[in-house]
Design an enzyme around this catalytic site. Structure first.
Site, PDB file in Angstrom:
ATOM      1  N   HIS A 126       8.194   9.559  89.895  1.00 44.95           N
ATOM      2  CA  HIS A 126       8.652  10.282  91.083  1.00 44.95           C
ATOM      3  C   HIS A 126       8.949  11.732  90.717  1.00 44.95           C
ATOM      4  CE1 HIS A 126      11.060  11.513  94.561  1.00 44.95           C
ATOM      5  NE2 HIS A 126      11.884  12.045  93.681  1.00 44.95           N
ATOM      6  N   GLU A 137      18.641  15.133  95.032  1.00 41.89           N
ATOM      7  CA  GLU A 137      18.350  13.923  94.251  1.00 41.89           C
ATOM      8  C   GLU A 137      19.076  13.935  92.907  1.00 41.89           C
ATOM      9  OE1 GLU A 137      14.049  13.855  94.294  1.00 41.89           O
ATOM     10  OE2 GLU A 137      13.997  13.450  96.452  1.00 41.89           O
TER      11      GLU A 137
HETATM   12  N1  UDP Z   1       4.474   4.566  98.855  1.00 41.79           N
HETATM   13  C1  UDP Z   1       3.867   3.336  99.068  1.00 41.79           C
HETATM   14  N2  UDP Z   1       2.896   3.236 100.041  1.00 41.79           N
HETATM   15  C2  UDP Z   1       2.505   4.308 100.780  1.00 41.79           C
HETATM   16  C3  UDP Z   1       3.127   5.543 100.554  1.00 41.79           C
HETATM   17  C4  UDP Z   1       4.101   5.643  99.583  1.00 41.79           C
HETATM   18  O1  UDP Z   1       4.205   2.358  98.408  1.00 41.79           O
HETATM   19  O2  UDP Z   1       1.617   4.156 101.628  1.00 41.79           O
HETATM   20  C5  UDP Z   1       5.517   4.683  97.811  1.00 41.79           C
HETATM   21  C6  UDP Z   1       4.975   5.295  96.514  1.00 41.79           C
HETATM   22  O3  UDP Z   1       5.665   4.679  95.432  1.00 41.79           O
HETATM   23  C7  UDP Z   1       5.393   6.749  96.664  1.00 41.79           C
HETATM   24  C8  UDP Z   1       6.739   6.592  97.351  1.00 41.79           C
HETATM   25  O4  UDP Z   1       6.548   5.529  98.264  1.00 41.79           O
HETATM   26  O5  UDP Z   1       5.451   7.405  95.408  1.00 41.79           O
HETATM   27  C9  UDP Z   1       7.234   7.816  98.080  1.00 41.79           C
HETATM   28  O6  UDP Z   1       6.253   8.250  98.989  1.00 41.79           O
HETATM   29  P1  UDP Z   1       5.905   9.790  99.149  1.00 41.79           P
HETATM   30  O7  UDP Z   1       5.000   9.940 100.316  1.00 41.79           O
HETATM   31  O8  UDP Z   1       7.176  10.585  99.143  1.00 41.79           O
HETATM   32  O9  UDP Z   1       5.034  10.088  97.821  1.00 41.79           O
HETATM   33  P2  UDP Z   1       5.385  10.921  96.488  1.00 41.79           P
HETATM   34  O10 UDP Z   1       6.284  12.056  96.888  1.00 41.79           O
HETATM   35  O11 UDP Z   1       6.034   9.959  95.522  1.00 41.79           O
HETATM   36  O12 UDP Z   1       4.042  11.381  95.978  1.00 41.79           O
HETATM   37 MG    MG Z   2       8.060  12.069  97.995  1.00 36.04          MG
END
Ligand code: UDP
Ligand code: MG
Length: 160
Positions: A126, A137
């Protein structure tokens, strides 16, 4: 009033980086930390931590209406994570580039997700998406006294 001091303080940005449970289980902690270290950012907080459900829900609260939210909370609380705070000018956007796209199959080779993962639901790391969220965070995941302010010996070799 010292404008040059204010300007240099404004450059200091911080981001919250976390190795997710799959990254810990797969033995990728060292590789992931190493990428931020070698880039030249400053580590100011680091711990192995079993995340409670309420903290996971708070961290991802913007996503709580998404269909994948319950599975995301289950994933993040399924084992220990490695919590990190990193500091440096431009660290938030640069860390997002080092991490790569949310879907590891879309992430460029050379990025953490591009090199080390195959599925969005197991994307190993993350990174905060804005300086505001970086602060928010780090405040959520770290207690006062868990962060260190220090000057790396290499500082003068990283910036002119
Ligand atoms: N996630 C998921 N399915 C989705 C989109 C997101 O499981 O369709 C999870 C994935 O672990 C992702 C987290 O939710 O890293 C947070 O989503 P975000 O869109 O904020 O992505 P990131 O910032 O982590 O790239
Ligand atoms: Mg995110």
């Amino acid at each position: 009033f010292l404008p040059h001091l204010v300007a240099s303080m404004e450059q200091v940005e911080e981001t919250y980086i976390m190795v997710k449970p799959d990254g810990v289980q797969r033995g990728l902690v060292g590789d992931i930390i190493s990428r931020f270290e070698k880039k030249g950012f400053k580590l100011t907080g680091l711990k192995l931590f079993q995340c409670p459900k309420d903290l996971a829900e708070e961290h991802y609260k913007d996503l709580n209406s998404k269909p994948f939210f319950p599975k995301l909370i289950e994933y993040i609380t399924s084992g220990p994570v490695v919590c990190m705070a990193w500091e440096g000018a431009g660290v938030v956007a640069s860390a997002r580039k080092l991490i790569g796209s949310t879907d590891p199959l879309q992430a460029e080779p050379g990025t953490i997700r591009g090199d080390l993962a195959v599925q969005t639901g197991r994307n190993v790391v993350h990174g905060s998406d804005s300086p505001e969220n970086g602060k928010r965070e780090i405040g959520l995941w770290f207690k006062e006294g868990e962060l260190c302010q220090w000057t790396p010996a290499q500082a003068q070799w990283l910036r002119e």
